[in-house]
Design a protein around this motif. Structure first.
Motif, PDB file in Angstrom:
ATOM      1  N   UNK A  16       8.050   1.697  -2.479  1.00  0.00           N
ATOM      2  CA  UNK A  16       6.692   2.222  -2.488  1.00  0.00           C
ATOM      3  C   UNK A  16       6.221   2.360  -1.047  1.00  0.00           C
ATOM      4  N   UNK A  17       5.855   3.558  -0.657  1.00  0.00           N
ATOM      5  CA  UNK A  17       5.409   3.846   0.703  1.00  0.00           C
ATOM      6  C   UNK A  17       3.990   4.397   0.668  1.00  0.00           C
ATOM      7  N   UNK A  18       3.163   3.904   1.589  1.00  0.00           N
ATOM      8  CA  UNK A  18       1.767   4.351   1.626  1.00  0.00           C
ATOM      9  C   UNK A  18       1.340   4.559   3.076  1.00  0.00           C
ATOM     10  N   UNK A  19       0.662   5.659   3.333  1.00  0.00           N
ATOM     11  CA  UNK A  19       0.082   5.942   4.645  1.00  0.00           C
ATOM     12  C   UNK A  19      -1.333   6.465   4.450  1.00  0.00           C
ATOM     13  N   UNK A  20      -2.311   5.830   5.095  1.00  0.00           N
ATOM     14  CA  UNK A  20      -3.695   6.280   5.066  1.00  0.00           C
ATOM     15  C   UNK A  20      -4.198   6.330   6.515  1.00  0.00           C
ATOM     16  N   UNK A  21      -4.709   7.472   6.927  1.00  0.00           N
ATOM     17  CA  UNK A  21      -5.160   7.646   8.306  1.00  0.00           C
ATOM     18  C   UNK A  21      -6.567   8.240   8.314  1.00  0.00           C
ATOM     19  N   UNK A  22      -7.454   7.612   9.081  1.00  0.00           N
ATOM     20  CA  UNK A  22      -8.784   8.145   9.337  1.00  0.00           C
ATOM     21  C   UNK A  22      -8.929   8.250  10.854  1.00  0.00           C
ATOM     22  N   UNK A  23      -8.970   9.453  11.374  1.00  0.00           N
ATOM     23  CA  UNK A  23      -9.014   9.645  12.815  1.00  0.00           C
ATOM     24  C   UNK A  23      -8.020  10.708  13.237  1.00  0.00           C
ATOM     25  N   UNK A  24      -7.795  10.838  14.533  1.00  0.00           N
ATOM     26  CA  UNK A  24      -6.888  11.858  15.039  1.00  0.00           C
ATOM     27  C   UNK A  24      -6.004  11.275  16.137  1.00  0.00           C
ATOM     28  N   UNK A  25      -4.966  12.050  16.498  1.00  0.00           N
ATOM     29  CA  UNK A  25      -4.011  11.631  17.530  1.00  0.00           C
ATOM     30  C   UNK A  25      -3.320  10.325  17.160  1.00  0.00           C
ATOM     31  N   UNK A  26      -2.974  10.186  15.873  1.00  0.00           N
ATOM     32  CA  UNK A  26      -2.288   8.983  15.395  1.00  0.00           C
ATOM     33  C   UNK A  26      -0.892   9.345  14.883  1.00  0.00           C
ATOM     34  N   UNK A  27      -0.014   8.352  14.886  1.00  0.00           N
ATOM     35  CA  UNK A  27       1.338   8.518  14.369  1.00  0.00           C
ATOM     36  C   UNK A  27       1.620   7.404  13.373  1.00  0.00           C
ATOM     37  N   UNK A  28       2.147   7.757  12.193  1.00  0.00           N
ATOM     38  CA  UNK A  28       2.486   6.766  11.171  1.00  0.00           C
ATOM     39  C   UNK A  28       3.771   7.199  10.475  1.00  0.00           C
ATOM     40  N   UNK A  29       4.765   6.296  10.441  1.00  0.00           N
ATOM     41  CA  UNK A  29       6.068   6.616   9.858  1.00  0.00           C
ATOM     42  C   UNK A  29       6.565   5.429   9.042  1.00  0.00           C
ATOM     43  N   UNK A  30       7.029   5.700   7.816  1.00  0.00           N
ATOM     44  CA  UNK A  30       7.729   4.721   6.977  1.00  0.00           C
ATOM     45  C   UNK A  30       9.162   5.196   6.793  1.00  0.00           C
ATOM     46  N   UNK A  31      10.141   4.334   7.123  1.00  0.00           N
ATOM     47  CA  UNK A  31      11.546   4.713   7.024  1.00  0.00           C
ATOM     48  C   UNK A  31      12.329   3.657   6.256  1.00  0.00           C
ATOM     49  N   UNK A  32      13.353   4.121   5.509  1.00  0.00           N
ATOM     50  CA  UNK A  32      14.265   3.221   4.811  1.00  0.00           C
ATOM     51  C   UNK A  32      15.688   3.705   5.023  1.00  0.00           C
TER      52      UNK A  32
END
Length: 237
Positions: A113-129
């Motif tokens: 189960x992978x979840x990404x929630x972003x509020x804002x800008x110029x952000x980086x979010x990565x889930x890897x398996x």
């Protein structure tokens, strides 16, 4: 009256079944080992030695430019019919804590189960398996922790859990929250990777690495995860 008697006789009289037809097996073929390996499940011999390892690492940079890395590793093996588990964390200065946490899973479904929630800008979010055969390398600066413990990092922002139902860590920062771990509840096992960012110029990379050895799994590898999470519960989780 006669009709009722006839119905009663029809119900109570045993029916002699004809022998089943074996014609469906006329053109059957023996499955190869490769085909058997690809079927759902895992096949091990009685007393067979095996190895399963899960390494979780998180790299992140905050909006103030501070960079940090957190890691945790779980290794499950069986040697000479004796199961053993080894848990290490990346922070040698972590101390005991009474403040545990529960991984937030998406419903009751099992598996990754992978979840990404972003509020804002110029952000980086990565889930890897990543999953492959072999064994994990020791965790850098890793220290062993006992089953049933909860620790907090020296900085106070990371909680490591090796308690029932939750094996993993949670990073709570001023404007972000990150977690990775195994969640086991209501008979379902999940590997959870979660990232929440609220702000600007932040980066988070969650990496989970699974390694297994001593068991043929064929092309269907994802089932190993659920089975080994189940095996962890038999050792006290």
């Amino acid at each position: 009256m006669k009709l009722g008697m006839m119905l009663l006789l029809a119900i109570t009289t045993p029916v002699i079944a004809s022998p089943p037809s074996l014609s469906v097996f006329t053109h059957s073929q023996v499955l190869t080992d490769f085909e058997l390996d690809s079927m759902k499940g895992k096949y091990t011999n009685n007393g067979q030695d095996y190895y399963f390892g899960l390494q979780m690492q998180t790299q992140f940079i905050q909006d103030n430019g501070v960079q940090q890395q957190v890691g945790m590793q779980i290794e499950l093996s069986q040697v000479d019919n004796q199961p053993s588990i080894n848990i290490t964390i990346s922070d040698p200065n972590a101390v005991d804590s009474q403040n545990g946490f529960q991984l937030d899973s998406l419903g009751q479904s099992a598996g990754l189960q992978q979840r990404i929630q972003i509020a804002g800008s110029e952000n980086l979010a990565v889930n890897e398996l990543d999953m492959a055969q072999g064994r994990l390398v020791p965790l850098l600066q890793g220290i062993n922790i006992a089953v049933g413990t909860t620790l907090v990092s020296q900085s106070g922002d990371t909680t490591f859990s090796a308690n029932a139902n939750t094996v993993g860590y949670q990073i709570a920062l001023a404007s972000s929250n990150v977690s990775q771990g195994i969640n086991y509840q209501d008979g379902n096992g999940q590997l959870v990777q979660s990232i929440f960012i609220d702000g600007l110029n932040q980066g988070v990379i969650n990496q989970s690495t699974i390694r297994y050895d001593g068991m043929p799994v064929g092309p269907i590898q994802s089932n190993i995860l659920g089975r080994q999470i189940s095996d962890l519960t038999s050792l006290g989780f």
